[in-house]
Scaffold this motif. Sequence first.
Motif, PDB file in Angstrom:
ATOM      1  N   ARG A  72     -27.477-115.577   0.236  1.00  0.00           N
ATOM      2  CA  ARG A  72     -26.365-115.729  -0.688  1.00  0.00           C
ATOM      3  C   ARG A  72     -26.861-116.142  -2.067  1.00  0.00           C
ATOM      4  O   ARG A  72     -26.391-115.651  -3.090  1.00  0.00           O
ATOM      5  N   GLU A  75     -28.287-113.349  -3.868  1.00  0.00           N
ATOM      6  CA  GLU A  75     -27.199-112.481  -4.333  1.00  0.00           C
ATOM      7  C   GLU A  75     -26.547-113.055  -5.581  1.00  0.00           C
ATOM      8  O   GLU A  75     -26.163-112.312  -6.497  1.00  0.00           O
ATOM      9  N   THR A  79     -26.391-111.255  -9.145  1.00  0.00           N
ATOM     10  CA  THR A  79     -25.131-111.041  -9.863  1.00  0.00           C
ATOM     11  C   THR A  79     -25.215-111.621 -11.265  1.00  0.00           C
ATOM     12  O   THR A  79     -24.780-111.000 -12.240  1.00  0.00           O
ATOM     13  N   SER A 223     -32.807-103.159  -0.025  1.00  0.00           N
ATOM     14  CA  SER A 223     -32.973-101.996  -0.896  1.00  0.00           C
ATOM     15  C   SER A 223     -33.472-100.810  -0.095  1.00  0.00           C
ATOM     16  O   SER A 223     -33.223 -99.676  -0.436  1.00  0.00           O
TER      17      SER A 223
ATOM     18  N   GLU B  52      -8.264-119.708  -9.913  1.00  0.00           N
ATOM     19  CA  GLU B  52      -8.805-118.353  -9.806  1.00  0.00           C
ATOM     20  C   GLU B  52      -8.408-117.480 -10.989  1.00  0.00           C
ATOM     21  O   GLU B  52      -8.808-116.325 -11.072  1.00  0.00           O
ATOM     22  N   GLU B  82     -18.311-103.285 -16.336  1.00  0.00           N
ATOM     23  CA  GLU B  82     -19.698-103.744 -16.204  1.00  0.00           C
ATOM     24  C   GLU B  82     -20.015-104.113 -14.756  1.00  0.00           C
ATOM     25  O   GLU B  82     -21.062-103.768 -14.229  1.00  0.00           O
ATOM     26  N   ILE B  83     -19.089-104.810 -14.115  1.00  0.00           N
ATOM     27  CA  ILE B  83     -19.338-105.236 -12.736  1.00  0.00           C
ATOM     28  C   ILE B  83     -19.380-104.031 -11.804  1.00  0.00           C
ATOM     29  O   ILE B  83     -20.252-103.917 -10.942  1.00  0.00           O
ATOM     30  N   ALA B  86     -22.531-102.162 -12.154  1.00  0.00           N
ATOM     31  CA  ALA B  86     -23.619-102.864 -11.458  1.00  0.00           C
ATOM     32  C   ALA B  86     -23.580-102.544  -9.967  1.00  0.00           C
ATOM     33  O   ALA B  86     -24.619-102.287  -9.351  1.00  0.00           O
ATOM     34  N   ARG B  89     -24.940 -99.082  -9.483  1.00  0.00           N
ATOM     35  CA  ARG B  89     -26.390 -99.028  -9.659  1.00  0.00           C
ATOM     36  C   ARG B  89     -27.087 -99.494  -8.387  1.00  0.00           C
ATOM     37  O   ARG B  89     -28.005 -98.853  -7.886  1.00  0.00           O
ATOM     38  N   LEU B  90     -26.622-100.608  -7.845  1.00  0.00           N
ATOM     39  CA  LEU B  90     -27.239-101.132  -6.621  1.00  0.00           C
ATOM     40  C   LEU B  90     -26.966-100.213  -5.438  1.00  0.00           C
ATOM     41  O   LEU B  90     -27.832-100.027  -4.575  1.00  0.00           O
ATOM     42  N   ARG B  94     -29.600 -98.607  -2.842  1.00  0.00           N
ATOM     43  CA  ARG B  94     -29.676 -99.172  -1.499  1.00  0.00           C
ATOM     44  C   ARG B  94     -28.825 -98.455  -0.465  1.00  0.00           C
ATOM     45  O   ARG B  94     -28.595 -98.986   0.623  1.00  0.00           O
ATOM     46  N   ARG B 138     -24.406-103.757  -1.322  1.00  0.00           N
ATOM     47  CA  ARG B 138     -25.114-104.639  -0.392  1.00  0.00           C
ATOM     48  C   ARG B 138     -25.437-105.974  -1.023  1.00  0.00           C
ATOM     49  O   ARG B 138     -26.467-106.587  -0.744  1.00  0.00           O
ATOM     50  N   ASN B 139     -24.542-106.395  -1.897  1.00  0.00           N
ATOM     51  CA  ASN B 139     -24.620-107.749  -2.454  1.00  0.00           C
ATOM     52  C   ASN B 139     -23.216-108.301  -2.293  1.00  0.00           C
ATOM     53  O   ASN B 139     -22.318-108.001  -3.077  1.00  0.00           O
ATOM     54  N   SER B 140     -23.031-109.112  -1.253  1.00  0.00           N
ATOM     55  CA  SER B 140     -21.668-109.527  -0.902  1.00  0.00           C
ATOM     56  C   SER B 140     -21.054-110.437  -1.966  1.00  0.00           C
ATOM     57  O   SER B 140     -19.840-110.435  -2.167  1.00  0.00           O
ATOM     58  N   PHE B 141     -21.906-111.183  -2.654  1.00  0.00           N
ATOM     59  CA  PHE B 141     -21.366-112.043  -3.708  1.00  0.00           C
ATOM     60  C   PHE B 141     -20.828-111.206  -4.871  1.00  0.00           C
ATOM     61  O   PHE B 141     -19.707-111.407  -5.346  1.00  0.00           O
ATOM     62  N   LEU B 142     -21.626-110.245  -5.291  1.00  0.00           N
ATOM     63  CA  LEU B 142     -21.178-109.341  -6.349  1.00  0.00           C
ATOM     64  C   LEU B 142     -19.911-108.604  -5.917  1.00  0.00           C
ATOM     65  O   LEU B 142     -18.960-108.464  -6.700  1.00  0.00           O
ATOM     66  N   ASP B 144     -17.656-109.663  -3.853  1.00  0.00           N
ATOM     67  CA  ASP B 144     -16.530-110.599  -3.918  1.00  0.00           C
ATOM     68  C   ASP B 144     -15.987-110.704  -5.339  1.00  0.00           C
ATOM     69  O   ASP B 144     -14.775-110.714  -5.568  1.00  0.00           O
ATOM     70  N   GLN B 145     -16.893-110.794  -6.299  1.00  0.00           N
ATOM     71  CA  GLN B 145     -16.467-110.882  -7.696  1.00  0.00           C
ATOM     72  C   GLN B 145     -15.681-109.631  -8.077  1.00  0.00           C
ATOM     73  O   GLN B 145     -14.662-109.706  -8.764  1.00  0.00           O
ATOM     74  N   LEU B 149     -11.658-109.473  -9.276  1.00  0.00           N
ATOM     75  CA  LEU B 149     -11.218-108.953 -10.562  1.00  0.00           C
ATOM     76  C   LEU B 149     -10.322-107.729 -10.371  1.00  0.00           C
ATOM     77  O   LEU B 149      -9.323-107.566 -11.079  1.00  0.00           O
TER      78      LEU B 149
END
Lengths: 225, 225
Positions: A72, A75, A79, A223, B52, B82-83, B86, B89-90, B94, B138-142, B144-145, B149
């Motif tokens: 996390r 990640e 981010t 990746s 939030e 932008e998000i 991103a 791109r990932l 991946r 494959r970036n769970s935090f990203l 979530d963001q 949004l």
Amino acid sequence: MSQAFRLKQSIEDAVIAGEFLPGDRLDEASLAERFGVSRTPIREALLQLGAEGFIDVRPRRGAIVSVPSPTRLFEMFETMAEIESACGRLAARRLTPDNDAAMETAHRACEIAAREGDSEQYYADNRNFHEAIYRASRNSFLADQAFALHKRLSAYRRIQLRARNRLLQSLQEHAGILEAIRAGDEQLAATRLHDHVLVQGERFSDMVLGLAGDRRSDAAGRSAK
Amino acid sequence: MSQAFRLKQSIEDAVIAGEFLPGDRLDEASLAERFGVSRTPIREALLQLGAEGFIDVRPRRGAIVSVPSPTRLFEMFETMAEIESACGRLAARRLTPDNDAAMETAHRACEIAAREGDSEQYYADNRNFHEAIYRASRNSFLADQAFALHKRLSAYRRIQLRARNRLLQSLQEHAGILEAIRAGDEQLAATRLHDHVLVQGERFSDMVLGLAGDRRSDAAGRSAK
DNA sequence: CATATCATTATTGTATGCAAGATTAGAAAC
DNA sequence: GTTTCTAATCTTGCATACAATAATGATATG
């Protein structure tokens, strides 16, 4: 609500200052006693911090300072790298003299702190430098997101500025970033900022995982197809 | 807290469904009556939604559904762009067969809805498509963001899918995005997603400002040095 | 008729009390 | 000595009550 908002800030500050460490329990009664208020505004503050992801509020089981797993955490840094590079790209496109001057001032401050090897001071000045870039994006919403994430990561960022080498290397990277933004080279600014931030995440992961686990199998390994 | 969390979700849903419009007052007493609970859990839910950024909680003055200015709204769309780029791109870097299949399924659903000109259905399927991309990063935090949004913008996004033309154009853009991700072309995937999202923000701004104001003087105009 | 001031009303902010679920400790069984 | 069940204890979740501030409307004054 005035009270609850002040408390939210105080508790957040205490967490950032490292007074409460990740995993520590944030007990309503003790916090209430500590701040001389009832549990009600404490609860309200905790729930807000929980909604912002700063702490973990588990129903019926109390609040604790979040303990992101190494995955996390990586990640989160990744981010942060994406968001910062977006700020840099926009800054390169939209730079104004005001924002330029603000970045320059912050950079100079970093320079002094780095030369003196004062990592606490550099930590503070570094923050100002990055915030100057957020603002230079001239997108206040994006800047807000960047601020928020920066705060959440501050505890983990601070640790690794201890090494003198890292201070000087960081400073050099700053110079390169500034140069790219000033040249209006969006792509270069974005790449340099991305790497500058991500290297912190990588160094941190290395530190956390030490010799034991291989981070790549945890996060970066994703990746691989 | 169980109650407060359920209420938070219910209130959020009501806002997204358009039951409460931007600017509407979220009165604690009426909400308490409506849901058959006391003010306490209502307050807790509102404060969380406020943290939030979903609603505006002004100390001593109650909560209202946020009313972002046109500038702010444009900034939010730009940040979303932008998000999402991103994520794209990932995802291109991946992509796994699972994620590929999920995107394909969502894309097919969009296709059907678009052909039938069912904008409500397309709205739902479109959301699934974008969420599939978030997950493919494959970036769970990203991710979530991105989810968060996306939700905040949903009220504004829905409006503009009404035009049949936009449905078909959107679908074509999706196809292009999918193609770039599958080709592993990070740069192209990022660019296409960025444009796909930003065009929505631009169309929306045009709609909001109508003939009156020139959006460029408001937000995009900032790009000018 | 407009405006300013004051009293009334309504709404939010905090404290307290009680109910319900979670944690812990102790006793019993293996 | 370890494990499991149960009871006591502690903590959280919600409701209610009261205090404090903001919104409203009436009255008076220019």
